[in-house]
Design an enzyme around this catalytic site. Structure first.
Site, PDB file in Angstrom:
ATOM      1  N   GLU A   1      41.168  26.384  41.694  1.00 50.08           N
ATOM      2  CA  GLU A   1      40.462  26.390  40.336  1.00 50.08           C
ATOM      3  C   GLU A   1      41.269  26.648  39.282  1.00 50.08           C
ATOM      4  O   GLU A   1      41.170  26.046  38.163  1.00 50.08           O
ATOM      5  CB  GLU A   1      39.524  27.401  40.657  1.00 50.08           C
ATOM      6  CG  GLU A   1      38.443  27.168  41.622  1.00 50.08           C
ATOM      7  CD  GLU A   1      37.473  25.900  41.516  1.00 50.08           C
ATOM      8  OE1 GLU A   1      37.616  25.426  40.492  1.00 50.08           O
ATOM      9  OE2 GLU A   1      36.699  25.506  42.399  1.00 50.08           O
TER      10      GLU A   1
ATOM     11  N   GLU B   1      32.382  19.899  42.886  1.00 52.32           N
ATOM     12  CA  GLU B   1      33.461  18.973  42.883  1.00 52.32           C
ATOM     13  C   GLU B   1      32.736  17.566  42.988  1.00 52.32           C
ATOM     14  O   GLU B   1      33.598  16.710  42.632  1.00 52.32           O
ATOM     15  CB  GLU B   1      34.301  19.410  44.086  1.00 52.32           C
ATOM     16  CG  GLU B   1      34.631  20.807  44.255  1.00 52.32           C
ATOM     17  CD  GLU B   1      35.276  21.176  42.955  1.00 52.32           C
ATOM     18  OE1 GLU B   1      35.796  20.729  42.290  1.00 52.32           O
ATOM     19  OE2 GLU B   1      35.717  22.481  43.082  1.00 52.32           O
TER      20      GLU B   1
HETATM   21 FE   LIG Z   1      36.052  20.628  40.008  1.00 53.25          FE
END
Ligand SMILES: [Fe+2]
Lengths: 189, 74
Positions: free
Chosen positions: A35, A165
């Site tokens: 991240e 995602e």
């Molecule tokens: Fe992402």
């Protein structure tokens, strides 16, 4: 500038004492497709991307920091009550020797975070293709982490992050389509 | 609607050291197929969307551990 909300994007609950899982989760904290890498990659690329895409990179880059915070919370909860001996048994002896319980930006194997994990090529299609690949790699990492956990609460939070995602990848793919459209061409009347 | 997981049967050698996994899988989530998202797609209600991580059923692709239970040999 940013406005900070003092809460997590999605609740993080840990129901099983499993400090070894913290060692694996760190991959998404300071790993190549983690991240931190995602946030820094997008928030940096946005200066040299066509105007229509800047907002998307800002939004997604910002959200990645909210994901980073969730991962940090999981790692913290999993290790905060471990003794030095338990850290050792969980495979976290090397981490403990250097950092005690502090979190640090490295991957699951202990390799420290590096800017070479990310790229900014300046070519908009190239950068967006990298971003799509990064999202798919993060999605895959979440799958392998889910496969290694048997804590339903950890799996629940990881599933949320994996779904994000998917959405990010979709939006980057749409950004490519926007840039492919012919609207920017010089019109001669 | 395309499936989110595909399967294949890898070659199993006669002298492999470990019990074989006969069927292997990989993920093919919806963003691979959707293209530019069309207007007017169905939405989850807000609280469901916040829980699932997406507003759009078309992008919701929950994942389960493919090793569990150990994928059956037929
Ligand atoms: Fe992402």
């Amino acid at each position: 500038m940013w406005i900070y909300e003092k809460k997590l994007q999605y609740p993080v609950k840990v129901s099983k004492c499993d400090p070894m899982m913290a060692k694996f989760l760190i991959e998404q904290y300071g790993g190549a497709d983690g991240e931190l890498a995602a946030a820094l990659r997008y928030l940096n690329q946005r200066y040299t991307i066509p105007d229509k895409i800047i907002g998307l990179l800002t939004d997604i880059g910002t959200e990645e920091f909210a994901h980073l915070e969730m991962i940090a919370t999981m790692v913290y909860k999993l290790t905060k009550d471990a003794t030095a001996e338990e850290m050792k048994e969980a495979g976290l002896g090397a981490h403990y020797a250097d950092h005690d319980k502090a979190l640090f930006y490295h991957n699951a194997a202990g390799a420290p975070f590096t800017a070479t994990y990310i790229q900014a090529k300046g070519d908009p299609i190239t950068d967006l293709y990298e971003d799509i690949a990064a999202e798919e790699k993060a999605r895959a990492t979440y799958q392998w982490l889910i496969n290694m956990s048997d804590d339903p609460d950890i799996i629940d939070s990881l599933s949320f992050l994996r779904e994000r995602e998917i959405v990010h990848s979709q939006r980057f793919r749409e950004a490519v389509e926007i840039l492919k459209e012919d609207q920017g061409r010089k019109k001669v009347f | 609607m395309p499936t989110n997981r595909k399967y294949y049967r890898p070659y199993i050698g006669p002298c492999d050291p470990c019990p074989p996994i006969r069927v292997k899988s990989y993920e093919t989530p919806p963003q691979l197929y959707l293209g530019f998202q069309p207007y007017g797609l169905k939405q989850f209600d807000p609280s469901t969307a916040l829980r699932k991580g997406t507003l759009w059923p078309a992008l919701y692709a929950p994942y389960t551990n493919p090793y569990e239970p150990r994928e059956e040999e037929e």
